[in-house]
Design a protein around this motif. Structure first.
Motif, PDB file in Angstrom:
ATOM      1  N   ASN A   1     -30.337  62.672  56.623  1.00  0.00           N
ATOM      2  CA  ASN A   1     -31.722  62.402  57.002  1.00  0.00           C
ATOM      3  C   ASN A   1     -32.641  63.482  56.468  1.00  0.00           C
ATOM      4  OD1 ASN A   1     -31.581  59.941  58.423  1.00  0.00           O
ATOM      5  ND2 ASN A   1     -30.637  61.007  60.130  1.00  0.00           N
ATOM      6  N   ASN A   2     -32.067  64.496  55.838  1.00  0.00           N
ATOM      7  CA  ASN A   2     -32.817  65.613  55.292  1.00  0.00           C
ATOM      8  C   ASN A   2     -32.612  65.643  53.776  1.00  0.00           C
ATOM      9  OD1 ASN A   2     -33.362  68.266  54.289  1.00  0.00           O
ATOM     10  ND2 ASN A   2     -33.370  69.012  56.387  1.00  0.00           N
ATOM     11  N   PRO A   3     -33.587  65.176  52.998  1.00  0.00           N
ATOM     12  CA  PRO A   3     -33.388  65.093  51.547  1.00  0.00           C
ATOM     13  C   PRO A   3     -33.202  66.451  50.871  1.00  0.00           C
ATOM     14  CG  PRO A   3     -35.668  64.625  52.106  1.00  0.00           C
ATOM     15  CD  PRO A   3     -34.918  64.733  53.399  1.00  0.00           C
ATOM     16  N   ASP A   4     -33.479  67.558  51.580  1.00  0.00           N
ATOM     17  CA  ASP A   4     -33.240  68.893  51.036  1.00  0.00           C
ATOM     18  C   ASP A   4     -31.793  69.335  51.246  1.00  0.00           C
ATOM     19  OD1 ASP A   4     -35.914  69.148  50.218  1.00  0.00           O
ATOM     20  OD2 ASP A   4     -36.504  69.875  52.204  1.00  0.00           O
ATOM     21  N   LEU A   5     -30.985  68.482  51.871  1.00  0.00           N
ATOM     22  CA  LEU A   5     -29.558  68.735  52.116  1.00  0.00           C
ATOM     23  C   LEU A   5     -29.335  70.041  52.879  1.00  0.00           C
ATOM     24  CD1 LEU A   5     -28.086  67.610  48.679  1.00  0.00           C
ATOM     25  CD2 LEU A   5     -28.262  66.291  50.782  1.00  0.00           C
ATOM     26  N   GLU A   6     -30.138  70.243  53.922  1.00  0.00           N
ATOM     27  CA  GLU A   6     -30.013  71.458  54.712  1.00  0.00           C
ATOM     28  C   GLU A   6     -29.269  71.260  56.027  1.00  0.00           C
ATOM     29  OE1 GLU A   6     -33.982  72.916  55.099  1.00  0.00           O
ATOM     30  OE2 GLU A   6     -34.062  73.558  53.010  1.00  0.00           O
ATOM     31  N   GLU A   7     -29.220  70.048  56.555  1.00  0.00           N
ATOM     32  CA  GLU A   7     -28.514  69.828  57.815  1.00  0.00           C
ATOM     33  C   GLU A   7     -28.105  68.374  57.948  1.00  0.00           C
ATOM     34  OE1 GLU A   7     -32.381  69.307  60.708  1.00  0.00           O
ATOM     35  OE2 GLU A   7     -31.612  71.308  60.378  1.00  0.00           O
ATOM     36  N   ASP A   8     -27.096  68.155  58.790  1.00  0.00           N
ATOM     37  CA  ASP A   8     -26.580  66.818  59.068  1.00  0.00           C
ATOM     38  C   ASP A   8     -26.302  66.035  57.791  1.00  0.00           C
ATOM     39  OD1 ASP A   8     -26.599  67.226  61.817  1.00  0.00           O
ATOM     40  OD2 ASP A   8     -28.677  66.601  61.979  1.00  0.00           O
ATOM     41  N   ILE A   9     -25.324  66.537  57.042  1.00  0.00           N
ATOM     42  CA  ILE A   9     -24.972  65.959  55.738  1.00  0.00           C
ATOM     43  C   ILE A   9     -23.530  65.482  55.762  1.00  0.00           C
ATOM     44  CG2 ILE A   9     -24.771  66.398  53.266  1.00  0.00           C
ATOM     45  CD1 ILE A   9     -26.399  69.044  53.980  1.00  0.00           C
TER      46      ILE A   9
ATOM     47  N   SER B   1     -27.313  75.952  56.119  1.00  0.00           N
ATOM     48  CA  SER B   1     -28.114  77.140  55.818  1.00  0.00           C
ATOM     49  C   SER B   1     -27.338  78.437  55.961  1.00  0.00           C
ATOM     50  CB  SER B   1     -29.343  77.179  56.730  1.00  0.00           C
ATOM     51  OG  SER B   1     -28.954  77.373  58.076  1.00  0.00           O
ATOM     52  N   GLY B   2     -26.045  78.367  56.218  1.00  0.00           N
ATOM     53  CA  GLY B   2     -25.251  79.578  56.369  1.00  0.00           C
ATOM     54  C   GLY B   2     -25.292  80.161  57.766  1.00  0.00           C
ATOM     55  N   MET B   3     -25.790  79.410  58.713  1.00  0.00           N
ATOM     56  CA  MET B   3     -25.869  79.877  60.092  1.00  0.00           C
ATOM     57  C   MET B   3     -24.465  80.118  60.654  1.00  0.00           C
ATOM     58  SD  MET B   3     -29.091  80.015  60.983  1.00  0.00           S
ATOM     59  CE  MET B   3     -29.006  80.024  62.758  1.00  0.00           C
ATOM     60  N   VAL B   4     -24.423  80.931  61.675  1.00  0.00           N
ATOM     61  CA  VAL B   4     -23.178  81.260  62.350  1.00  0.00           C
ATOM     62  C   VAL B   4     -23.243  80.669  63.753  1.00  0.00           C
ATOM     63  CG1 VAL B   4     -21.749  83.149  63.222  1.00  0.00           C
ATOM     64  CG2 VAL B   4     -22.868  83.353  60.996  1.00  0.00           C
ATOM     65  N   GLY B   5     -22.117  80.195  64.255  1.00  0.00           N
ATOM     66  CA  GLY B   5     -22.049  79.619  65.588  1.00  0.00           C
ATOM     67  C   GLY B   5     -21.615  78.174  65.520  1.00  0.00           C
ATOM     68  N   GLU B   6     -21.205  77.662  66.664  1.00  0.00           N
ATOM     69  CA  GLU B   6     -20.672  76.307  66.698  1.00  0.00           C
ATOM     70  C   GLU B   6     -21.721  75.259  66.329  1.00  0.00           C
ATOM     71  OE1 GLU B   6     -17.533  73.749  69.360  1.00  0.00           O
ATOM     72  OE2 GLU B   6     -18.290  75.644  70.139  1.00  0.00           O
TER      73      GLU B   6
ATOM     74  N   ALA C   1     -23.429  75.320  63.833  1.00  0.00           N
ATOM     75  CA  ALA C   1     -23.349  75.210  62.382  1.00  0.00           C
ATOM     76  C   ALA C   1     -21.949  74.781  61.933  1.00  0.00           C
ATOM     77  CB  ALA C   1     -23.727  76.540  61.741  1.00  0.00           C
ATOM     78  N   ALA C   2     -21.241  74.073  62.771  1.00  0.00           N
ATOM     79  CA  ALA C   2     -19.866  73.672  62.456  1.00  0.00           C
ATOM     80  C   ALA C   2     -19.825  72.686  61.296  1.00  0.00           C
ATOM     81  CB  ALA C   2     -19.215  73.039  63.692  1.00  0.00           C
ATOM     82  N   TRP C   3     -18.681  72.660  60.642  1.00  0.00           N
ATOM     83  CA  TRP C   3     -18.397  71.659  59.621  1.00  0.00           C
ATOM     84  C   TRP C   3     -17.156  70.889  60.060  1.00  0.00           C
ATOM     85  CZ3 TRP C   3     -13.538  72.325  57.704  1.00  0.00           C
ATOM     86  CH2 TRP C   3     -12.998  73.608  57.745  1.00  0.00           C
TER      87      TRP C   3
ATOM     88  N   PRO D   1      -8.911  61.478  61.973  1.00  0.00           N
ATOM     89  CA  PRO D   1      -8.790  62.843  62.507  1.00  0.00           C
ATOM     90  C   PRO D   1      -9.697  63.800  61.731  1.00  0.00           C
ATOM     91  CG  PRO D   1      -6.829  62.283  61.237  1.00  0.00           C
ATOM     92  CD  PRO D   1      -7.708  61.061  61.255  1.00  0.00           C
ATOM     93  N   TRP D   2     -10.268  64.746  62.439  1.00  0.00           N
ATOM     94  CA  TRP D   2     -11.178  65.717  61.823  1.00  0.00           C
ATOM     95  C   TRP D   2     -10.687  67.135  62.071  1.00  0.00           C
ATOM     96  CZ3 TRP D   2     -14.831  63.890  58.696  1.00  0.00           C
ATOM     97  CH2 TRP D   2     -15.303  62.590  58.884  1.00  0.00           C
ATOM     98  N   MET D   3     -10.909  67.988  61.084  1.00  0.00           N
ATOM     99  CA  MET D   3     -10.731  69.425  61.231  1.00  0.00           C
ATOM    100  C   MET D   3     -12.130  70.002  61.402  1.00  0.00           C
ATOM    101  SD  MET D   3      -9.486  72.376  58.515  1.00  0.00           S
ATOM    102  CE  MET D   3      -8.040  71.498  58.010  1.00  0.00           C
ATOM    103  N   LYS D   4     -12.352  70.691  62.500  1.00  0.00           N
ATOM    104  CA  LYS D   4     -13.652  71.287  62.782  1.00  0.00           C
ATOM    105  C   LYS D   4     -13.548  72.787  62.553  1.00  0.00           C
ATOM    106  CE  LYS D   4     -16.769  72.102  66.684  1.00  0.00           C
ATOM    107  NZ  LYS D   4     -16.930  71.889  68.139  1.00  0.00           N
ATOM    108  N   GLY D   5     -14.500  73.332  61.824  1.00  0.00           N
ATOM    109  CA  GLY D   5     -14.510  74.765  61.574  1.00  0.00           C
ATOM    110  C   GLY D   5     -15.888  75.354  61.843  1.00  0.00           C
ATOM    111  N   TRP D   6     -15.903  76.594  62.281  1.00  0.00           N
ATOM    112  CA  TRP D   6     -17.158  77.310  62.474  1.00  0.00           C
ATOM    113  C   TRP D   6     -16.866  78.796  62.478  1.00  0.00           C
ATOM    114  CZ3 TRP D   6     -14.397  75.210  66.358  1.00  0.00           C
ATOM    115  CH2 TRP D   6     -14.181  75.948  67.499  1.00  0.00           C
ATOM    116  N   ARG D   7     -17.922  79.595  62.363  1.00  0.00           N
ATOM    117  CA  ARG D   7     -17.797  81.047  62.346  1.00  0.00           C
ATOM    118  C   ARG D   7     -18.605  81.649  63.491  1.00  0.00           C
ATOM    119  NH1 ARG D   7     -19.933  82.415  56.653  1.00  0.00           N
ATOM    120  NH2 ARG D   7     -21.463  80.976  57.441  1.00  0.00           N
TER     121      ARG D   7
END
Length: 167
Positions: A63-71, A90-95, A97-99, A155-161
Motif C-alpha cells: 500500500n506504500n509505493p515507496d516500498l517502506e512498509e507492509d511489503i 526502514s531498518g527499525m529495530v523491534g518486533e 519491524a519484524a519480517w 508456515p512462516w519464519m518470523k524474525g526481528w532485532r
C-alpha cells in the motif's frame, strides 16, 4: 554498551486455513524494474495469472509505493519460491519491524545459496528461506492481495532485532 540481537520464531500453518475473501486490500504492485502500478479489479486476475503461469518471477505488493512498509515480496526461480513480508523496511529495530519468510526446515542450519536471480540484480537468497510449494505461495500472495494480511495456510519464519544491554 548495547548490541543488536536477532530473534527467530516459527509460526506453523493452520490446519484449517482462512478462506479466500473477495475484494482487493493492497493498492500497488511492482515488477522490477518497472514503477509501481495500481491494482484494480480489472488487472487483479491478470496479475495472479502471470504469477501462477510463471511469467513473472518477482513481485512486490504494497500500500506504500515507496516500498517502506507492509511489503510482500516474491522472488522465484528453478522451482523455488522465496516469499517474504516486511512490516517496516526502514531498518527499525523491534518486533514492530519484524519480517516473515517462507522457509525450508531441511536447510535451516545451512547458508546454501540458490540460483534465484533477484529483481534487484545483486541480492542472494539462501535455500533456507525458500519453499517448493508453489500452490501455497500463490494462495498466500492472493490472500495478501485481497486482505493485506498473511495467510495462515503456510508456515512462516518470523524474525526481528532488539537492542540488548551487554552489561
Amino acid at each position: 554498551m548495547n548490541k543488536i540481537k536477532e530473534y527467530i520464531e516459527f509460526i506453523p500453518k493452520n490446519e484449517t486455513p482462512a478462506a479466500m475473501p473477495e475484494g482487493i486490500a493492497v493498492k500497488y504492485y511492482v515488477c522490477w524494474p518497472d514503477e509501481p502500478e495500481e491494482i484494480t479489479p480489472d488487472n487483479c486476475q491478470k496479475i495472479l495469472k502471470n504469477l501462477r503461469d510463471g511469467r513473472w518471477g518477482n513481485i512486490y505488493l504494497t500500500n506504500n509505493p515507496d516500498l517502506e512498509e507492509d511489503i510482500m515480496e516474491l522472488e522465484s526461480g528453478d522451482g523455488l519460491f522465496a516469499l517474504q513480508y516486511l512490516r517496516d523496511n526502514s531498518g527499525m529495530v523491534g518486533e514492530q519491524a519484524a519480517w516473515f519468510s517462507t522457509y525450508d526446515p531441511e536447510y535451516l542450519d545451512s547458508d546454501e545459496e540458490t540460483d534465484i536471480e533477484c529483481s534487484d540484480g545483486q541480492s542472494v537468497i539462501c535455500r533456507k528461506y525458500t519453499t517448493a510449494d508453489k500452490d501455497a505461495v500463490m494462495t498466500a500472495i492472493e490472500y495478501f492481495l485481497r486482505t493485506g494480511k498473511l495467510w495462515d495456510g503456510i508456515p512462516w519464519m518470523k524474525g526481528w532485532r532488539e537492542w540488548e544491554d551487554e552489561s
